[in-house]
Design a protein around this motif. Structure first.
Motif, mmCIF file in Angstrom:
data_model
loop_
_atom_site.group_PDB
_atom_site.id
_atom_site.type_symbol
_atom_site.label_atom_id
_atom_site.label_comp_id
_atom_site.label_asym_id
_atom_site.label_seq_id
_atom_site.Cartn_x
_atom_site.Cartn_y
_atom_site.Cartn_z
ATOM 1 N N MET A 48 1.934 -0.302 3.099
ATOM 2 C CA MET A 48 3.208 -0.902 2.659
ATOM 3 C C MET A 48 3.501 -0.471 1.222
ATOM 4 S SD MET A 48 3.085 -4.713 4.345
ATOM 5 C CE MET A 48 1.449 -5.172 3.811
ATOM 6 N N LYS A 49 4.120 0.671 1.098
ATOM 7 C CA LYS A 49 4.606 1.234 -0.172
ATOM 8 C C LYS A 49 3.754 0.810 -1.374
ATOM 9 C CE LYS A 49 7.847 3.660 -2.293
ATOM 10 N NZ LYS A 49 7.519 5.071 -2.506
ATOM 11 N N PRO B 11 1.884 4.173 0.060
ATOM 12 C CA PRO B 11 2.204 5.409 -0.662
ATOM 13 C C PRO B 11 2.362 5.219 -2.176
ATOM 14 C CG PRO B 11 3.695 5.081 1.214
ATOM 15 C CD PRO B 11 2.899 3.833 1.073
ATOM 16 N N GLN C 46 3.031 7.465 12.670
ATOM 17 C CA GLN C 46 3.783 6.311 13.184
ATOM 18 C C GLN C 46 5.124 6.799 13.719
ATOM 19 O OE1 GLN C 46 4.331 1.842 11.970
ATOM 20 N NE2 GLN C 46 5.356 3.058 10.412
ATOM 21 N N ASP D 88 10.864 -4.788 15.788
ATOM 22 C CA ASP D 88 10.658 -6.027 15.030
ATOM 23 C C ASP D 88 9.990 -5.774 13.668
ATOM 24 O OD1 ASP D 88 11.547 -8.191 16.745
ATOM 25 O OD2 ASP D 88 9.993 -7.523 18.121
ATOM 26 N N ALA D 89 9.517 -4.548 13.468
ATOM 27 C CA ALA D 89 8.699 -4.240 12.281
ATOM 28 C C ALA D 89 9.430 -4.558 10.978
ATOM 29 C CB ALA D 89 8.314 -2.765 12.304
ATOM 30 N N GLY D 90 8.666 -5.003 10.006
ATOM 31 C CA GLY D 90 9.206 -5.160 8.661
ATOM 32 C C GLY D 90 9.268 -3.809 7.973
ATOM 33 N N ALA E 157 2.525 -1.592 16.704
ATOM 34 C CA ALA E 157 2.982 -2.218 15.447
ATOM 35 C C ALA E 157 4.373 -2.798 15.647
ATOM 36 C CB ALA E 157 3.007 -1.186 14.319
ATOM 37 N N GLY E 158 4.658 -3.867 14.880
ATOM 38 C CA GLY E 158 6.004 -4.435 14.915
ATOM 39 C C GLY E 158 6.033 -5.789 15.579
ATOM 40 N N GLY F 37 1.846 -5.505 9.294
ATOM 41 C CA GLY F 37 2.291 -5.384 7.913
ATOM 42 C C GLY F 37 2.686 -6.745 7.376
ATOM 43 N N LEU G 221 1.463 -9.356 4.144
ATOM 44 C CA LEU G 221 2.233 -9.674 2.923
ATOM 45 C C LEU G 221 1.785 -11.037 2.398
ATOM 46 C CD1 LEU G 221 5.889 -8.601 3.854
ATOM 47 C CD2 LEU G 221 4.393 -7.532 2.157
ATOM 48 N N TYR H 278 8.292 -13.433 -3.708
ATOM 49 C CA TYR H 278 8.431 -12.629 -2.468
ATOM 50 C C TYR H 278 7.589 -13.279 -1.379
ATOM 51 C CZ TYR H 278 8.581 -8.060 0.104
ATOM 52 O OH TYR H 278 8.768 -7.049 1.019
ATOM 53 N N GLY I 67 9.244 -8.395 8.534
ATOM 54 C CA GLY I 67 9.655 -8.269 9.922
ATOM 55 C C GLY I 67 10.004 -9.600 10.571
#
Ligand SMILES: Cc1cc2nc3c(=O)[nH]c(=O)nc-3n(C[C@H](O)[C@H](O)[C@H](O)COP(=O)(O)O)c2cc1C
Length: 418
Positions: A75-76, A98, A197, A224-226, A259-260, A282, A286, A297, A379
Motif C-alpha cells: 500500500m504505497k 512502493p 496483480q 471491492d478493493a481499496g 484480493a478485494g 489491504g 490499514l 485516517y 475498500g
C-alpha cells in the motif's frame, strides 16, 4: 453527463496519435484476445492441476509461512518495512509498498533486513533460505526499472539476501511493460519471485500464458478493493473462479491469490473454496498498529460501514493529491467525504482543491466522513474492520478462524440432510 465532462476536463493531456496506436495495439493483443476454448479432457492427458496442488507449491516458496497463506498487500506509503516484517513474522507474507519514490526501496530493504534479523522465526530463514522474507510492491507505470534493478544488484553485492517477491501492478503499456519488469527483476535478482496483480480475467489468462515472461503468482483483484484498480472490474467472487476454470482448462499451473473485500476468516474460507491458494488484504491492515497511517485516517476506516455506500471509485482523490497521470484504465476506491460531496454537488474542482489543501493543515481532522476532505483510500470491507490490532494478531485470527468457518459450514450442511 455534466459530471463526466467535468471529470474529463481533469483528465491528463491526451496521448499523441503514435502513443495511442501503440496502446491500442497492446490492448488488442493483451486485453481483448479471447481465451481459447477449454481443452477437452482425454484419457491420455494428465488431470488438471488442482487448487490444493498450487496451494502447496505456493507455500513451498515461502517456508516460514503457514497455510492458508495470508498476504498483506503493498500500500504505497502506508505499508512500510515494520508492517511487512510483522506480517511475515506471524507466518504470513508482507509486502512493502512502493513508497513515495522508487529510490525509497534501498532504505526499505535495509530496514526490513534489520527488523527481520531481530526476529527468531525469520532469522532462521534469513540464514537458511537466504531470502528476505518480505516482498516489495511496484506500480510499474510510475516505477523505475533500471533503478530498481540496480538497488537489487547493489543489495546482493553487499551480501544482503534478496527480497522473496516483487508485486507488479498497474502498467501503462499493458503486458509488454510487465514482461520487461519480469525479465528485469529476474535478471537482477533471480530468487525474487514475480507476482502480478490483475483485475481482468483476460489479463490474467494472457499473463499466465506468457511463457518465460509469465509471473510466478497471479493476484486477482476484485472491484471491492481499496485503493487503485481497473475502472471496469468484477467482484473477486466471479473473477477468481472464472480465471481458475480458464487456467485449469489449459493445464496451466499458476497459484492464484484473491484480493478485494477480504477482511476476516469467512472471506478467506470463501476464497479458498473458489480456487485461491492464498488471500491478500489491504484495508484490514490499514487498521493495524504497524501501518504508516495517520490516526485520523485510521479512525475514518474504523468508522466506515456499509462499504458500497461509504466508499466510491473515482479519479477525484488522485487529482486532489496532484496526481493526474495514472493510466486512464485505473481509478481508486476511497471513503466518501466532504470533498466528494462538494464535487458531486457541482462545486468547481479548483474550489474543492482549495478546501482540501486547507483541510490538510488541520492534522487528523483532515479525515472523516462528515467534515474530512483528505483522500482516504480504503475498500468496501471497511464495515468489517472495527478495531486496530497488531498485524500479527490480524494474521493469526484470520488464519486460525478459517478451519472453524469451514467446519461449521460442513456441519450446517450435514444437519440439513437430517
Ligand atoms: C491504501 C491503499 C493503498 C494501496 N496501494 C497499492 C499499491 O501501492 N500497489 C498495489 O499493487 N496495490 C495497492 N493497493 C491495492 C491492494 O494491492 C489490494 O488490491 C487491495 O488492498 C485489496 O483489497 P482490500 O483493500 O479490500 O483488502 C492499495 C490499497 C489500499 C487500501
Amino acid at each position: 453527463m455534466k459530471r463526466a465532462a467535468r471529470l474529463l476536463s481533469l483528465a491528463p493531456p491526451r496521448q499523441s496519435p503514435r502513443q495511442i496506436s501503440i496502446t491500442q495495439k497492446l490492448q488488442l493483443r493483451a486485453f481483448t484476445t479471447p481465451p481459447p476454448p477449454p481443452t477437452p479432457k482425454t484419457a491420455n492427458m494428465p488431470p488438471p492441476k488442482s487448487a490444493p496442488h498450487e496451494f502447496r507449491r505456493l507455500a513451498a516458496h515461502y517456508p516460514w509461512t503457514a497455510t492458508p497463506l495470508i498476504v498483506q498487500a503493498p500500500m504505497k506509503q502506508l505499508s512500510g518495512p515494520a508492517l511487512a516484517v510483522a506480517v511475515s513474522e506471524a507466518g504470513g507474507l508482507g509486502f512493502i509498498g512502493p513508497g513515495a519514490s522508487p529510490a525509497d526501496l534501498r532504505a526499505h530493504l535495509a530496514d526490513a533486513l534489520r527488523l527481520a534479523s531481530r526476529s527468531k522465526r525469520l532469522a532462521a530463514h534469513l540464514a537458511g533460505e537466504q531470502v528476505l522474507p518480505v516482498g516489495f510492491g511496484v506500480q510499474t507505470w510510475a516505477g523505475d526499472l533500471a533503478l530498481t534493478a540496480s538497488i537489487l544488484r547493489e543489495a546482493a553485492a553487499s551480501g544482503a539476501p534478496p527480497p522473496c517477491a516483487v508485486w507488479l501492478f498497474a502498467p501503462r503499456r499493458g503486458h509488454l511493460e510487465l514482461a520487461a519488469w519480469t525479465r528485469g527483476v529476474r535478471a537482477a535478482s533471480p530468487r525474487t519471485r514475480v507476482w502480478v496483480q490483475a483485475a481482468s480475467a483476460l489479463d490474467a489468462f494472457a499473463l499466465s500464458h506468457a511463457g518465460e515472461d509469465a509471473p510466478d503468482v497471479l493476484v486477482l483483484q476484485g472491484a471491492d478493493a481499496g485503493g487503485h484498480s481497473r475502472v471496469r472490474g468484477a467482484g473477486v467472487g466471479t473473477l477468481l473462479p472464472e480465471v481458475a476454470d480458464a487456467l485449469s482448462s489449459t493445464y496451466s499451473r499458476m497459484p492464484l491469490v484473491a484480493a478485494g473485500g477480504i477482511a476476516d476468516a469467512r472471506g478467506v474460507a470463501a476464497m479458498l473454496s473458489l480456487g485461491a491458494s492464498g488471500v491478500a488484504m489491504g484495508t484490514r491492515f490499514l487498521a493495524s498498529a504497524e501501518a504508516d497511517v495517520a490516526p485520523g485516517y485510521q479512525q475514518a476506516v474504523l468508522d466506515g460501514h456499509d462499504g458500497g455506500q461509504a466508499t466510491v471509485r473515482t479519479q477525484l482523490y488522485n487529482h486532489l493529491r496532484g496526481t493526474t497521470d495514472w493510466p486512464p484504465e485505473y481509478d481508486a476506491r476511497g471513503l466518501v467525504n466532504a470533498s466528494w460531496r462538494d464535487f458531486e454537488a457541482g462545486v468547481p474542482f479548483d474550489d474543492v482543491k482549495a478546501r482540501h489543501d486547507e483541510a490538510l493543515k488541520r492534522g487528523d481532522q483532515a479525515w472523516g466522513a462528515e467534515e474530512g476532505r483528505a483522500a482516504t483510500y480504503a475498500g468496501t470491507a471497511v464495515g468489517l474492520v472495527k478495531e486496530v490490532k497488531p498485524a500479527a494478531r490480524i494474521v493469526k485470527e484470520v488464519r486460525d478462524g478459517v478451519k472453524a468457518v469451514l467446519r461449521q459450514t460442513l456441519e450446517d450442511l450435514d444437519m440439513d440432510k437430517m
